[in-house]
Design an enzyme around this catalytic site. Sequence first.
Site, PDB file in Angstrom:
ATOM      1  N   ASP A   1       0.858  -1.183   0.000  1.00 28.17           N
ATOM      2  CA  ASP A   1       0.000   0.000   0.000  1.00 28.17           C
ATOM      3  C   ASP A   1       0.894   1.233   0.000  1.00 28.17           C
ATOM      4  OD1 ASP A   1      -2.101   1.721   0.030  1.00 28.17           O
ATOM      5  OD2 ASP A   1      -2.955   1.016   1.919  1.00 28.17           O
ATOM      6  N   ALA A   2       1.206   1.704  -1.204  1.00 24.50           N
ATOM      7  CA  ALA A   2       2.192   2.770  -1.365  1.00 24.50           C
ATOM      8  C   ALA A   2       1.592   3.998  -2.041  1.00 24.50           C
ATOM      9  CB  ALA A   2       3.373   2.254  -2.186  1.00 24.50           C
ATOM     10  N   LYS A   3       0.457   3.829  -2.683  1.00 20.14           N
ATOM     11  CA  LYS A   3      -0.240   4.934  -3.362  1.00 20.14           C
ATOM     12  C   LYS A   3       0.716   5.795  -4.180  1.00 20.14           C
ATOM     13  CE  LYS A   3      -4.198   4.887  -0.211  1.00 20.14           C
ATOM     14  NZ  LYS A   3      -3.767   3.859   0.758  1.00 20.14           N
ATOM     15  N   ARG A   4       1.587   5.149  -4.938  1.00 23.37           N
ATOM     16  CA  ARG A   4       2.522   5.877  -5.769  1.00 23.37           C
ATOM     17  C   ARG A   4       1.828   6.362  -7.035  1.00 23.37           C
ATOM     18  NH1 ARG A   4       4.875   5.443  -1.254  1.00 23.37           N
ATOM     19  NH2 ARG A   4       7.022   4.674  -1.084  1.00 23.37           N
TER      20      ARG A   4
END
Lengths: 305, 305
Positions: free
Chosen positions: B103-106
């Site tokens: 879960d990095a929302k890059r």
Amino acid sequence: MIQQLIEKIKKTKAPICVGLDPMLNYIPEHILKKSYNEFGETLEGAADAIWQFNKEIVDHTCDLIPSVKPQIAMYEQFGIEGLKSYQKTVDYCQQKGLLVIGDAKRGDIGSTSAAYATGHLGKVQVGSKTYSGFHTDFLTVNPYLGTDGVKPFVDVCNSEDKGLFVLVKTSNPSSGEFQDRLIDGRPLYELVAEKVVEWGDTCMDGDYSNVGAVVGATYPEMSKILRKLMPRTYFLVPGYGAQGGTAADLAHCFNEDGLGAVVNSSRGIIAAYRQEKYKQFGPEHFAEASRQAVIDMVADINSVL
Amino acid sequence: MIQQLIEKIKKTKAPICVGLDPMLNYIPEHILKKSYNEFGETLEGAADAIWQFNKEIVDHTCDLIPSVKPQIAMYEQFGIEGLKSYQKTVDYCQQKGLLVIGDAKRGDIGSTSAAYATGHLGKVQVGSKTYSGFHTDFLTVNPYLGTDGVKPFVDVCNSEDKGLFVLVKTSNPSSGEFQDRLIDGRPLYELVAEKVVEWGDTCMDGDYSNVGAVVGATYPEMSKILRKLMPRTYFLVPGYGAQGGTAADLAHCFNEDGLGAVVNSSRGIIAAYRQEKYKQFGPEHFAEASRQAVIDMVADINSVL
């Protein structure tokens, strides 16, 4: 924090930042060879080459510029070893008196944004001690989750005297896909801009706010409107040079005081030696080519201010 | 990749992922003490405590669940040492047969997104060798920059058989600030949903696409509409439990085949021992409390399917 940036810009007469976004194919053979000889063709070897490349560019440009903007993705792609080079680069630039804009475009729900803000701008508590992780001076932030996703970053700016640049209108070709869509007759990026102003009002530092905005150089008509909507917001302006933005395009990003924007160039500076224009320097003197490219960029921008 | 997730969900009858988002104040005293004794009250000590905590939870739940979702911000806040624990956690979960959703929302402009995609899902070239950095199975992605910022992630999904979850409608209180604004009479999140379907069509894996969507449990009326708009898109659903979403709220996120969604719970599982309901386990047996919380969550969700 924004006042520190303004002072450095006034001193250097250079409203720019150098984008330290190294790709392995920008790095001259002699540096790669040396790092691979020492560490092998490994993540550690790649990370060392990036660090050596950055260091030489910083050494050759730091007296001319106020700030750098390392793009963390370029380091993250090499995993832990790459991120060690990111941290080393941040440390070194700060030692050299440069302000560091961490280009990370983080953003999440409140508690998670708080963790990012801690890691990049603030301090983390471990038992009775505090530490700072990546400790950049500014961080870029993504606004898609709204106020509660941005507020923790603003809070850390207030408590630690740091700064943000929130994405408003990005420089890439598809940026309009969502950002330009009309809401009550106005594009989404204008609504984001209004929120950035609102967040920024709680975080003033002199005439400007510590909460800035990312406004791409590639859409000059839009930056003209945004400049009026956000008079006390500093703009971080990507897209100059390699991405197609010209100095004339940039003029609108500045206020009448000659302030209000810091223009980034990455490839155009760090890989200057590969351009026809700077070919005479050769790969061995790549950092001198970068220095000349900085001088030319500053003159180009100042010619329209 | 999505087929692998579906198979594991069918096998465990548990359409969930456990959010490995450790905060130091979730970690029982005896673990903190041990890590601080060994490494001091340092970033290394904090990172070790997080890793020990994660490992015990994974050991006690891995036979019950298909997947985990470590939130990288919780590790990033401890700098390099924290990220080493992230990588260690990813490795360990994969060894235990779990799929890992980073879960990095890059999300960034094309070339930068390509670097993130390489670092988290793909392989990076160093001379004649290739390496993978954080090698998760899925990654969460932010869509604000549009198609050219998402496409490099989709490309890596196709070349490496990996998956994405693109933010569509997030679970946080301010998510409506931009996401719900009407464009030609329809909310922004629906336009994003349509793009996710378009991106996903190029990346099918059986009946579902490797390009999924993040759809918060906290807005059930919206997930109902999104489910219809995106029939072949898997939903990653945050917001269950601690954030307020109930099992009844979740029902709309599933298709009639009982598939189509994986529900995350973080605090509700990993810090279960601190809830009144699981108090009898005590801090010493925190991981058993997590196991019981998983069993209860699965039963709760299955009761509405």
